[in-house]
Design a protein around this motif. Structure first.
Motif, PDB file in Angstrom:
ATOM      1  N   UNK A   1      12.981  17.744  -4.772  1.00  0.00           N
ATOM      2  CA  UNK A   1      12.099  18.851  -4.380  1.00  0.00           C
ATOM      3  C   UNK A   1      10.693  18.689  -4.932  1.00  0.00           C
ATOM      4  N   UNK A   2      10.502  17.778  -5.913  1.00  0.00           N
ATOM      5  CA  UNK A   2       9.173  17.572  -6.486  1.00  0.00           C
ATOM      6  C   UNK A   2       8.516  16.273  -6.017  1.00  0.00           C
ATOM      7  N   UNK A   3       9.051  15.663  -4.963  1.00  0.00           N
ATOM      8  CA  UNK A   3       8.336  14.606  -4.264  1.00  0.00           C
ATOM      9  C   UNK A   3       7.229  15.280  -3.463  1.00  0.00           C
ATOM     10  N   UNK A   4       5.988  14.870  -3.671  1.00  0.00           N
ATOM     11  CA  UNK A   4       4.850  15.552  -3.060  1.00  0.00           C
ATOM     12  C   UNK A   4       4.996  15.579  -1.543  1.00  0.00           C
TER      13      UNK A   4
ATOM     14  N   UNK B   1       0.799  -1.215   0.000  1.00  0.00           N
ATOM     15  CA  UNK B   1       0.000   0.000   0.000  1.00  0.00           C
ATOM     16  C   UNK B   1       0.832   1.265   0.000  1.00  0.00           C
ATOM     17  N   UNK B   2       2.146   1.124  -0.174  1.00  0.00           N
ATOM     18  CA  UNK B   2       3.020   2.292  -0.105  1.00  0.00           C
ATOM     19  C   UNK B   2       3.164   2.918  -1.498  1.00  0.00           C
ATOM     20  N   UNK B   3       2.434   3.983  -1.707  1.00  0.00           N
ATOM     21  CA  UNK B   3       2.437   4.697  -2.981  1.00  0.00           C
ATOM     22  C   UNK B   3       2.812   6.147  -2.711  1.00  0.00           C
ATOM     23  N   UNK B   4       3.601   6.722  -3.610  1.00  0.00           N
ATOM     24  CA  UNK B   4       4.034   8.118  -3.479  1.00  0.00           C
ATOM     25  C   UNK B   4       3.544   8.913  -4.681  1.00  0.00           C
ATOM     26  N   UNK B   5       3.570  10.226  -4.548  1.00  0.00           N
ATOM     27  CA  UNK B   5       3.226  11.103  -5.663  1.00  0.00           C
ATOM     28  C   UNK B   5       4.396  12.040  -5.961  1.00  0.00           C
ATOM     29  N   UNK B   6       4.589  12.290  -7.245  1.00  0.00           N
ATOM     30  CA  UNK B   6       5.667  13.151  -7.716  1.00  0.00           C
ATOM     31  C   UNK B   6       5.093  14.158  -8.706  1.00  0.00           C
ATOM     32  N   UNK B   7       5.647  15.358  -8.724  1.00  0.00           N
ATOM     33  CA  UNK B   7       5.235  16.371  -9.692  1.00  0.00           C
ATOM     34  C   UNK B   7       6.174  16.290 -10.888  1.00  0.00           C
ATOM     35  N   UNK B   8       5.608  15.930 -12.019  1.00  0.00           N
ATOM     36  CA  UNK B   8       6.359  15.802 -13.263  1.00  0.00           C
ATOM     37  C   UNK B   8       5.961  16.943 -14.186  1.00  0.00           C
ATOM     38  N   UNK B   9       6.941  17.659 -14.712  1.00  0.00           N
ATOM     39  CA  UNK B   9       6.655  18.756 -15.637  1.00  0.00           C
ATOM     40  C   UNK B   9       6.382  18.194 -17.030  1.00  0.00           C
TER      41      UNK B   9
END
Length: 407
Positions: free
Chosen positions: A239-242, A196-204
């Protein structure tokens, strides 16, 4: 060539913060969006003009806190604004909602003290939205698992020096593809399949290794610019790891699912409002029809059912604002999603019966509204998922346990 709609009257020095003023701005913006709906739906335009209008109106900052230059709207106020936009242009409202789904949970954290890295991320995002007029979108859905985080197969691995990550995978239905500036991508660490370990990242949009497929040819909502997304070893700085934290996305969704499962309920409420408005105008245009007790009763029944759905959406929003994360609030947004998904298509069927040939005439907006209303059940949470959640809540099942529901 995209239809040009003057927006000088829409641009403001700063976004209003009073809900009534925001509703007026939404109505003005919606009036500019409305003429674009038919051409976009028919594939004669790509829909990008609608999002230019929304940017120029300053509405991207609706949820951003007032102290950061936004309107500071909560979930209830946002649902009302989205319904106004949806009544004018359903596809534009749904696409716009994807921006707010991506940033909504972060905006709700405004009063929460955060560690330095998370606070810096939050400040950066607010600045990009308010001063940069940058649009965000969510990139979660994958073939075979839809938007459920537990089924995410997109992976990430850290750089050797620990200063960032590399993302690899494919997303199947990404709204605002080629329109948004940033995409909030759900991914899991390599080797953690099934956890259940999910992460979010901001991708340009212009990051190396990012590309989009052709916009899907949909039977409705063409204007959401939905396409597949490929992430081919995309480098993303730390720096773009949510919020600067790995593995917390599932926990956040389980506790506070309202953006994922009900953020666009306001848009579908607006589409239902448009169905009733068209049907009422159709009946009113003929003195003979307007004088018919049968049609008057039909309109009354439609208005009563829509009013009940509207009240439930407003109540759910208020409960989220006052008790975000409680099972009662979460149950309320599931109920609102279910009811709006039922009422919209039912009103559309009523409209077909009352309006007859006007319902299938492509020159009339009702034909488009009929198709748009039917897609509420496709969006998460699906009707059976809403009912399951509500049933478990009634039985006292611990819905803060991630294993109690198929997330």
């Amino acid at each position: 060539m995209a239809l040009s709609v003057p927006t000088e009257s829409l641009t403001e020095e700063s976004l209003p913060t009073d809900i009534e003023e925001l509703l007026k701005l939404a109505e003005k913006t919606g009036a500019a969006l409305a003429p674009l709906a038919a051409d976009v739906d028919a594939g004669r335009a790509d829909g990008h003009e609608t999002y230019r209008i929304l940017r120029d109106a300053g509405l991207l900052g609706l949820l951003v806190p007032r102290e950061a230059g936004g309107a500071g709207l909560g979930f209830a106020g946002y649902s009302r604004v989205l319904a106004v936009l949806g009544a004018h242009n359903g596809a534009a409202a749904l696409g716009f909602n994807m921006h707010n789904v991506a940033i909504g949970s972060l905006c709700e954290s405004a009063a929460t003290p955060l560690p330095p890295a998370a606070d810096a991320f939050r400040s950066w995002l607010y600045d990009e939205v308010v001063r940069g007029r940058k649009m965000f979108a969510s990139a979660t859905s994958e073939a075979g698992s839809g938007a459920k985080l537990r089924g995410v197969r997109t992976t990430y691995r850290p750089y050797a020096d620990g200063r960032g990550y590399v993302l690899t995978g494919e997303k199947s239905f990404v709204s605002l593809a080629g329109v948004a500036d940033y995409y909030v991508v759900a991914a899991r660490a390599e080797g953690t399949e099934g956890s259940g370990e999910v992460s979010h990242f901001v991708v340009a949009a212009d990051d190396p290794g990012v590309r989009f497929g052709e916009v899907h040819s949909l039977s409705a909502m063409y204007g959401t610019s939905t396409a597949g997304m490929v992430l081919d070893a995309v480098p993303v700085p730390r720096s773009r790891l949510f919020l600067g934290v790995e593995g917390m996305s599932m926990y956040k969704l389980v506790r506070e699912p309202h953006w994922m499962i009900s953020g666009y309920t306001g848009a579908y409420l607006g589409i239902a409002e448009a169905v009733l408005r068209f049907t009422t105008d159709y009946v009113a245009a003929s003195p003979r029809r307007a004088a018919s007790p049968v049609l008057q009763r039909e309109l009354g029944r439609m208005a009563a059912r829509l009013g009940a759905a509207r009240a439930l959406v407003h109540e759910a929003g208020a409960r989220i604002d006052s008790g975000r994360g409680t099972v009662g609030a979460n149950a309320a947004v599931h109920a609102a999603k279910y009811i709006v998904g039922e009422v919209g298509p039912e009103l559309a069927q009523d409209a077909v019966r009352i309006c007859g040939s006007a319902a299938v005439n492509r020159s009339q907006p009702l034909e488009r509204l009929l198709r748009e209303a039917s897609f509420a059940s496709v969006m998460p949470a699906k009707p059976e998922e809403c009912l399951e959640y509500l049933g478990k809540a009634a039985l006292g099942v611990n819905l803060h346990d991630a294993t109690a529901f198929d997330w």
